[in-house]
Structures are given as C-alpha cells and as structure tokens.
Design a protein around this motif. Structure first.
Motif, mmCIF file in Angstrom:
data_model
loop_
_atom_site.group_PDB
_atom_site.id
_atom_site.type_symbol
_atom_site.label_atom_id
_atom_site.label_comp_id
_atom_site.label_asym_id
_atom_site.label_seq_id
_atom_site.Cartn_x
_atom_site.Cartn_y
_atom_site.Cartn_z
ATOM 1 N N ALA A 346 0.878 -1.170 0.000
ATOM 2 C CA ALA A 346 0.000 0.000 0.000
ATOM 3 C C ALA A 346 0.912 1.216 0.000
ATOM 4 O O ALA A 346 1.892 1.277 0.756
ATOM 5 N N LEU A 347 0.606 2.193 -0.865
ATOM 6 C CA LEU A 347 1.485 3.341 -1.073
ATOM 7 C C LEU A 347 0.697 4.634 -0.937
ATOM 8 O O LEU A 347 -0.479 4.699 -1.327
ATOM 9 N N ALA A 348 1.347 5.652 -0.411
ATOM 10 C CA ALA A 348 0.686 6.950 -0.255
ATOM 11 C C ALA A 348 1.707 8.072 -0.396
ATOM 12 O O ALA A 348 2.841 7.960 0.092
ATOM 13 N N VAL A 349 1.305 9.155 -1.058
ATOM 14 C CA VAL A 349 2.123 10.358 -1.193
ATOM 15 C C VAL A 349 1.268 11.547 -0.777
ATOM 16 O O VAL A 349 0.123 11.674 -1.212
ATOM 17 N N VAL A 350 1.827 12.415 0.072
ATOM 18 C CA VAL A 350 1.132 13.622 0.507
ATOM 19 C C VAL A 350 2.002 14.825 0.148
ATOM 20 O O VAL A 350 3.196 14.854 0.484
ATOM 21 N N VAL A 635 -7.287 9.691 -5.093
ATOM 22 C CA VAL A 635 -6.554 10.950 -5.073
ATOM 23 C C VAL A 635 -7.473 12.017 -4.501
ATOM 24 O O VAL A 635 -8.698 11.922 -4.621
ATOM 25 N N GLY A 636 -6.892 13.022 -3.859
ATOM 26 C CA GLY A 636 -7.731 14.063 -3.287
ATOM 27 C C GLY A 636 -6.933 15.243 -2.801
ATOM 28 O O GLY A 636 -5.691 15.240 -2.823
ATOM 29 N N VAL A 649 -3.180 7.620 -3.176
ATOM 30 C CA VAL A 649 -3.084 6.328 -2.498
ATOM 31 C C VAL A 649 -3.342 5.234 -3.515
ATOM 32 O O VAL A 649 -4.225 5.362 -4.373
ATOM 33 N N ILE A 650 -2.563 4.150 -3.439
ATOM 34 C CA ILE A 650 -2.867 2.984 -4.275
ATOM 35 C C ILE A 650 -2.520 1.710 -3.516
ATOM 36 O O ILE A 650 -1.524 1.646 -2.791
#
Length: 693
Positions: A346-350, A635-636, A649-650
C-alpha cells in the motif's frame, strides 16, 4: 699628450686586478661546491631523506538531515577508530612489523575478522616469517623459466596445509591486522578497526603511536537514525569504508577529490545530495623520516563537516501516515487472508499542491511468509500501476480541449459493444449523465465516448465497428503528460519510474486508457496530477529538500541558511481555466455529495475535501493460472477552495469487490483527518505560547 698615455697604461692594470678578483671568487665557489658534494654530500642527502613531506586528506563527518520542524532525522554517531596511513614505498615486511606491534594493543579475534582470513593471507604471512625456507623450495632451474610473479605464486603454493594449520591464534590476529593494512593506499587513511574498539584499546594505541608508523587512534562516525525505520528507505544509505567509492562510478569520484575508501551516498537522498553532505576534508601535512616515522604534523586546510539538509517532510506526520498505511494494509489482509493473498503493498504520497513540498511519502510491504511488514516508501517512485478512474479528471479535460465534448454535455450510460471487442461498461448502468455527473458517479461510458470521439467516431452503433485514428492515443497521452502522468515528475531523487506505455494503439486500448486501465503510473505521478488540478493547472516540481544549512560547531543547533528550494512551476496546462474549475467541482461532488463514490467517507468533513476514486482490473498468475485482482486507488486534496494538501493512495492486487476492504478510502480519510488534527493542535500550542509571552 703624456698624461693621456699615462691614463691608457693605468686602465689595463685596473682591469687585470678586477679579473683576478673575479677569478679568486669563482675558485672559492668551486672549492665550496666540491666540499659540499664530496665531503658533506652524504650528510645533506640524509637530511633530505629525513624530512619527506606528504599531505593526507582526512574525511570529515557528513552533514545532518532534519525534517521541516528541525527534528534530527539522520545524525552522526562518533566511535573510536584505529587507522593506518602508509608512507610512500612501504614494503610488505614493514607492514608485517607494524601489524605485529599493533597486535599487542588491540584484539582482532572476532569471527568477522578471523573468518575473513583466506589461505592466501596465511600463505603470504608464512612466507614473510620464513622467507629463506620458502625461497629454497624453488630451484634455480625452475626460476629461470618463470617471471617474478610466477615464482612468488609457485613458492606460496608449496607451503603445506600442515604448516598453515600450525599458525597460532596470535598469528591469525596479526594476519587479520595485516590484511587491513594491505588495503591502504599511500597517504590515505585506512580503517584497521572501528567496530567495538574499546576505550582501553584506544588509549593503549594512542600511548604507543611512536612505535607504530602510520597508525593513528582517532574518532570515526556512523550514521544514526533517531526515527529508526521511519522514512528510512527514501533517506538511503552510504557505503562502508571497506566498500569505499562505488566501483561503477570510480572515475567520477576520483576526479572530484575522493579517495578510494571514502564513504559515499549509495542510494536515496544520501546519494542525490552527496555533494552537499560530503563536507570538506581536513588536509594534514606530515613530515616523516625515511622509515616512515612522523616527526612533525601541520594542518594546512581545516576540515568542515558537510552541510545540513532540512527536508520538507514532517516526521510526526510521516510516522502517522506510515502507521495508517500499515494498519489498513494489515486489516485488509487479515479480513480475507485467502482472497487478499496477492495484496502486499500500500502506497501513499502527501504533497503541498502549491509549493510541491512533500509532507509524507509512505510505502508498506507485507511478506505473507514471514508475516512481517517493511518500509518500502521508495516504491511510490519506483512501482507503476494501473490507476483506474482516478485519472478521469484528465480524460474529461482532454475531451474539452480537443473539442469532442462541451461543458455540460450528456451521454447515456449503457454498455458499449464494439465489434471484435469485449463489452465495456460502468460499474452499473447510470443512465443519462453529464460531465460533472460522470466524475461524481465514476462513469466509464462517458469516458468511452470521449475516447471514441477523439479517435474520430461520432456515430457509435452497438455491435458495429467504429472509426479509429491511431494518433488519438498519443493525443490523449499528450494531455495526460501536462499533469505529470507518464513523464518524470522532476523530483529530487536518484531515480523515478515513468510507468508502462502501451504499444498497441487500437480502439479498445484507447477506451481502456481513458478509464486508467492501460498505461501505468507511479503514486508520485498521481499525486502530482491531482495537485496540478488542485493548483488551477499549475504543475509544480515535487521536492524533498526545503533548505540547506551551513554547519556550526554546536551539535544541537542549525547553522545559517545556505540555500533555499523555491517553488518551481514545470508547466501550466494548456486548458481553459473554466474547464479546470468544472473538473474541480466534479471532484468536490465525488467527496461531498450523496451518491459520490467517496461521499460515505468524506461527506460532512469540515476541511472541505475533493478528489476521485479508482478501481482498475488487474491480474496475477498462480501456478500458471490467471487470477483476477483489482488495484484500488484514491486521489484528493483539501480544502477545496484553498488547497494546502493533496494526496494519492494505491493498493495493488486486492481481492475482488465482494471480498475487499475499502483500504484506499480508509487510508485517504485517515490521512486528511490526521493532517488537520495535527495542524489544529499546533495552532493551539502556538496561540497558548504567544499568550504566555
């Protein structure tokens, strides 16, 4: 007349006197040179040999790394170290003598040192200790047919195993020390021992440096990570001194003043910002005797540790994001372990959409065999996946700008049946939808109409072939690339993937492309894409570095700013602002209006969010059998009217709809909740502090 004759006779006499004087001076000079050359030459040559001056460059600690709130993320931890700097022309026998003397003061009996000794090391040691005996084993007749290297190797091979087995533990320690001494380059410090050097060993060596030519007791350093595993995979690592500079970049480093055993950044931010973190080496001039004994030292260039990096990352927030991603990944897998047996990541970028500052980058990997998690945040830049419907904002904007649809235009959402192509449809029949509804409800069919029209088909009939211009696929890609999809984001990192680009420009593939089920993109690209929409079409370069600070003597404070990282706009999308506004409104409806595909999780949030959900069909193979899975993405950004945070997020290879946990929604919701909670707490703390002052 007589007076003139008298003057003429006086002139030659005076010249003769002058010539005689010059002759005497030259004679004295020649005699003196003879005395120097013949009588005192040996003494003067000995003095020259006694005062050899060489310069050694001493590595300095690397710069530190801080987060945006000035918390230390990477530090330097000092430790005792024993080093060896050989003089020019040092011989093997000299090194052996140094090793034997050094063995009196330090221990090298650990398994790492002893197990590292090869038979060749033992043979060379035995040869130096028994040179006459070893040389006698090669006859003059044999020597005549061999060069020096061949002679030496033949002699070593004739040393028996029994002779090597007779070597004592003390012998092995000497061999281990000499092995480290042999790694040293002339005038370049080589670490002999820096793991577990005791204070007693350090003191003994320091006390006996006079009998240990080239040896020094000094302080070395290791990288220290106060936040442990958090963000570690993106910080990267440095080489050990045993590894030295990277072999594939040897010439690059040598031409820039590095020594072969210098430690360098080998990955991540340590590698990318190597030139800033490395510092300036201290240069010491040694005056030595012919046998290598140091008689004088002088510092000619003061060393300075590397400059410090201040990152855009908020480590408190980063820790929370890592926790969120890990917990939701674990919950998803444990809820249906068999159906989710292919879900590992699980991946996330902010990111701040206006500045490009990265606030958190997270990746969590679950190993189903060991049942353990690991930090794999680098996959947000390295791994590309089909994003599904999250990219439909780019598809709608491509439709506007290519002129195939107009704002407010409607199509009837029912299955699309093209001859020779599997039936394509939305997740349910949505009926008549316009562009904004298509985003809110995530209509695939609306996107198919955009793709068909861009390909030249305006009169679609169910079951019939359609007209298709192959160039339309690249045209749509060109629009996507303006948002950072399918191209490099420009991030300050050694490597980033750009994703898979499909090679079959046919109608069915273009329809899949329009709903995010053909080309693949990284999580970082998706974050840049949604940030560009949030930022009114301005695509900014994402970056980890906030500023560079000069080092200061104090270990507990930051130095003055050396350089800032400014916001860099890579491009402004070539689209009407009113069209971008319309997509932004569609994204708001996705998150905030009843029926929106993310409204269950975001409706009523006071931080006014917007975004887009995505589900992409995927497959894996198990024992040669194809198994269908799904990529879940989200996405948001928020607040909708004045965005300060955007995210992507994916979670690839989840189970099918009936078994899945809404991992993407839960991660996205918790990320935004956490961000605004932390912000509120900090604002309250700031207010209270100001009130007290």
């Amino acid at each position: 007349m007589n007076k003139m004759k008298k003057k003429e006779t006086q002139l030659p006499f005076r010249l003769n006197i002058l010539f005689f004087i010059v002759f005497l001076l030259f004679s004295i000079l020649i005699m003196q040179l003879g005395v120097v050359q013949i009588l005192n030459g040996a003494d003067f040559q000995e003095e020259i040999d006694r005062t050899i001056k060489d310069t050694t460059k001493i590595p300095v600690p690397r710069g530190k790394i801080y987060d945006r709130n000035h918390q230390v993320v990477v530090d330097n931890k000092p430790k005792y170290s024993i080093t060896y700097t050989p003089a020019k022309g040092i011989q093997a026998a000299d090194k052996l003598e140094v090793a034997e003397n050094l063995a009196k003061y330090i221990s090298m009996d650990s398994e790492d040192y002893i197990n590292g000794i090869t038979d060749r090391n033992k043979q060379e040691y035995w040869y130096l200790k028994n040179k006459e005996e070893a040389d006698s084993r090669l006859s003059e007749e044999e020597s005549a047919d061999l060069d020096n290297a061949q002679q030496y190797n033949t002699i070593l091979n004739r040393i028996t195993n029994e002779e090597l087995l007779d070597l004592s533990k003390q012998d092995l320690e000497v061999i281990a020390i000499k092995k480290e001494l042999d790694k040293a380059y002339s005038l370049t410090p080589q670490i002999v021992k820096n793991e577990d050097v005791t204070s007693e060993e350090y003191a003994r060596v320091a006390e006996h440096l006079g009998e240990l030519p080239g040896i020094n007791a000094t302080t070395d350093w290791d990288r220290d990570y106060p936040f442990e595993d958090t963000f570690s995979s993106l910080l990267g690592s440095i080489t050990s001194q045993e590894q030295g500079i990277l072999a594939d970049k040897e010439q690059y480093y040598l031409t820039r003043g590095y020594s072969r055993n210098d430690r360098v950044g080998r990955s991540g931010l340590e590698e990318y910002y190597e030139d800033i973190l490395r510092g300036r080496k201290e240069q010491i001039q040694y005056t030595t005797t012919k046998n290598g004994r140091v008689v004088d030292t002088k510092t000619i260039v003061e060393g300075e540790r590397g400059k410090d990096l201040v990152l855009t990352i908020d480590m408190e927030f980063q820790k929370e994001v890592d926790k969120i991603v890990r917990e939701e990944l674990e919950t998803t897998i444990k809820k249906h372990p068999y159906q989710h047996r292919f879900l590992q990541d699980a991946l996330a970028v902010v990111i701040n959409p206006k500045t490009g500052e990265l606030l958190a980058v997270s990746g969590q990997h679950y190993d189903h065999k060991s049942e353990k998690f690991s930090n794999t945040a680098f996959k947000a830049l390295y791994d590309a996946h089909r994003p599904g419907s999250t990219i439909k904002g780019a598809t709608v904007l491509a439709g506007y700008e290519s002129g195939v649809i107009t704002p407010g235009q409607s199509f009837y959402d029912a299955p699309i049946n093209i001859y020779g192509t599997p039936v394509k449809k939305s997740w349910r029949n949505l009926g008549l939808v316009n562009d904004s509804d298509a985003l809110k409800l995530s209509s695939n069919v609306y996107m198919f109409y955009i793709a068909m029209r861009m390909g030249g088909e305006y009169n679609y009939q169910s079951g019939k072939k359609i007209a298709f211009n192959r160039d339309a696929v690249q045209e749509m890609r060109n629009y996507f690339q303006q948002f950072g999809l399918g191209v490099k984001t420009g991030i300050d990192y050694p490597y980033e993937a750009t994703g898979f680009v499909g090679t079959e420009p046919k109608a069915g593939n273009m329809l899949d492309f329009a709903i995010g089920q053909y080309d693949t993109f990284t999580t970082m690209q998706m974050a840049q894409y949604v940030a560009t929409i949030a930022n009114d079409g301005y695509r900014v370069r994402p970056h980890f570095l906030k500023e560079v600070r000069n080092p200061v003597p104090s270990e507990n404070e930051l130095g003055p700013v050396y350089r800032n990282t400014n916001t860099e706009v890579l491009n402004k999308v070539e689209m009407e602002q009113s069209n971008i506004d319309r997509v932004q409104e569609g994204f708001r409806r996705v998150f905030q209006e009843t029926g929106g595909t993310a409204a269950t999780y975001f409706k009523g949030k006071d931080y006014n969010p917007a975004g887009k959900t995505g589900t992409a069909e995927n497959e894996v193979f198990e024992d040669g059998v194809k198994i269908d899975t799904e990529n879940l993405s989200l996405v948001g950004y928020a607040p909708y009217d004045e965005p300060e945070i955007a995210f992507a997020v994916i979670a690839p290879h989840t189970g099918k709809v009936s078994q899945r946990h809404p991992i993407h929604h839960k991660i996205g919701e918790r990320i935004l909740d956490t961000y605004f909670d932390i912000k509120e707490d900090r604002d309250e703390e700031k207010f209270e502090k100001e009130a007290e002052e």
